[in-house]
Write a protein that holds these residues in place. Structure first.
Motif, short mmCIF file in Angstrom:
data_model
loop_
_atom_site.label_atom_id
_atom_site.label_comp_id
_atom_site.label_asym_id
_atom_site.label_seq_id
_atom_site.Cartn_x
_atom_site.Cartn_y
_atom_site.Cartn_z
N HIS A 59 -4.09 20.30 -5.06
CA HIS A 59 -5.17 20.39 -4.08
C HIS A 59 -6.36 19.50 -4.44
O HIS A 59 -7.44 19.64 -3.88
CB HIS A 59 -5.65 21.84 -3.90
N LEU A 60 -6.16 18.56 -5.36
CA LEU A 60 -7.21 17.63 -5.79
C LEU A 60 -7.00 16.27 -5.14
O LEU A 60 -6.02 15.58 -5.43
CB LEU A 60 -7.20 17.47 -7.31
N ALA A 61 -7.91 15.88 -4.27
CA ALA A 61 -7.82 14.58 -3.58
C ALA A 61 -8.16 13.45 -4.54
O ALA A 61 -9.13 13.53 -5.28
CB ALA A 61 -8.76 14.56 -2.39
N GLY A 62 -7.34 12.40 -4.51
CA GLY A 62 -7.65 11.24 -5.32
C GLY A 62 -6.50 10.27 -5.41
O GLY A 62 -5.38 10.55 -4.95
N SER A 63 -6.79 9.12 -5.99
CA SER A 63 -5.78 8.09 -6.21
C SER A 63 -6.10 7.37 -7.50
O SER A 63 -7.26 7.28 -7.90
CB SER A 63 -5.73 7.12 -5.03
N GLU A 64 -5.05 6.88 -8.16
CA GLU A 64 -5.25 6.06 -9.34
C GLU A 64 -4.02 5.22 -9.60
O GLU A 64 -2.90 5.59 -9.23
CB GLU A 64 -5.61 6.90 -10.57
N LEU A 65 -4.24 4.09 -10.23
CA LEU A 65 -3.17 3.17 -10.56
C LEU A 65 -2.81 3.38 -12.02
O LEU A 65 -3.66 3.25 -12.90
CB LEU A 65 -3.63 1.73 -10.32
N ILE A 66 -1.54 3.75 -12.27
CA ILE A 66 -1.07 4.01 -13.64
C ILE A 66 0.15 3.13 -13.89
O ILE A 66 1.19 3.31 -13.24
CB ILE A 66 -0.70 5.50 -13.83
N ASP A 67 0.02 2.19 -14.80
CA ASP A 67 1.13 1.31 -15.16
C ASP A 67 1.80 0.68 -13.94
O ASP A 67 3.03 0.63 -13.83
CB ASP A 67 2.17 2.06 -16.00
N GLY A 68 1.00 0.21 -13.00
CA GLY A 68 1.51 -0.47 -11.82
C GLY A 68 2.02 0.43 -10.72
O GLY A 68 2.51 -0.06 -9.71
N ILE A 69 1.90 1.75 -10.89
CA ILE A 69 2.33 2.70 -9.87
C ILE A 69 1.09 3.38 -9.30
O ILE A 69 0.28 3.94 -10.04
CB ILE A 69 3.30 3.75 -10.45
#
Length: 168
Positions: free
Chosen positions: A108-118
């Motif tokens: 239920h936590l909104a967000g985005s992040e780039l991890i190792d190209g994914i």
């Protein structure tokens, strides 16, 4: 290409219908990342690809893999990968299936992040948000190798603090 992501609506019908109606014909894919708590044959889900959440009783698939422009998009609810603790397991799964965008809910936590190209994206919860007061969903705009992740609240107002553009 545009993709709508929503998750954890936990039984909401009218609100989910309003989102679907607002974007039908304006996006190429609509994905519900689980815990709709609605029957699989419910008319409000007819335009959505839906994965099974831990609160869903219906026989939705556990995950899906879709071609989205130049990207491979993997969607799952996240409970099977323990996303509340770490994104490592879901990242390993993305590698296994060759995905470069992963969409999930559960925390239920909104967000985005780039991890190792994914690119990892959680659209948050449309009913019971955590970490923010807004009930959220997001739109992905995929142009060449760029992915813009644009978050909106339940009144379709953009949440600027959560919006980012990534190059994959």
């Amino acid at each position: 290409m545009k993709v709508l992501l929503i998750s954890d609506s936990h039984g909401l019908e009218n609100e989910l219908r309003q989102v679907a109606e607002a974007y039908t014909g304006k996006v190429d894919l609509m994905i519900h990342c689980g815990d709709s708590e609605l029957p699989a044959v419910h008319e409000v889900l007819e335009n959505f690809l839906v994965v099974k959440g831990n609160c869903d009783l219906e026989n939705f698939p556990e995950d899906l893999l879709e071609e989205a422009g130049e990207f491979k998009l993997y969607a799952t609810h996240g409970h099977l990968y323990n996303v509340k603790m770490s994104l490592a397991n879901i990242s390993y799964r993305a590698d296994e299936v060759g995905a470069n965008i992963v969409c999930f809910g559960h925390s239920h936590l909104a967000g985005s992040e780039l991890i190792d190209g994914i690119l990892m994206i959680n659209p948050g919860s449309f009913r019971l948000p955590r970490g923010r007061k807004e009930r959220t969903y997001c739109i992905l705009e995929l142009i060449n190798r760029n992915v813009s992740v644009i978050f909106y609240d339940h009144e379709h107002e953009k949440i600027e603090q959560l919006c980012y553009t990534y190059t994959l």
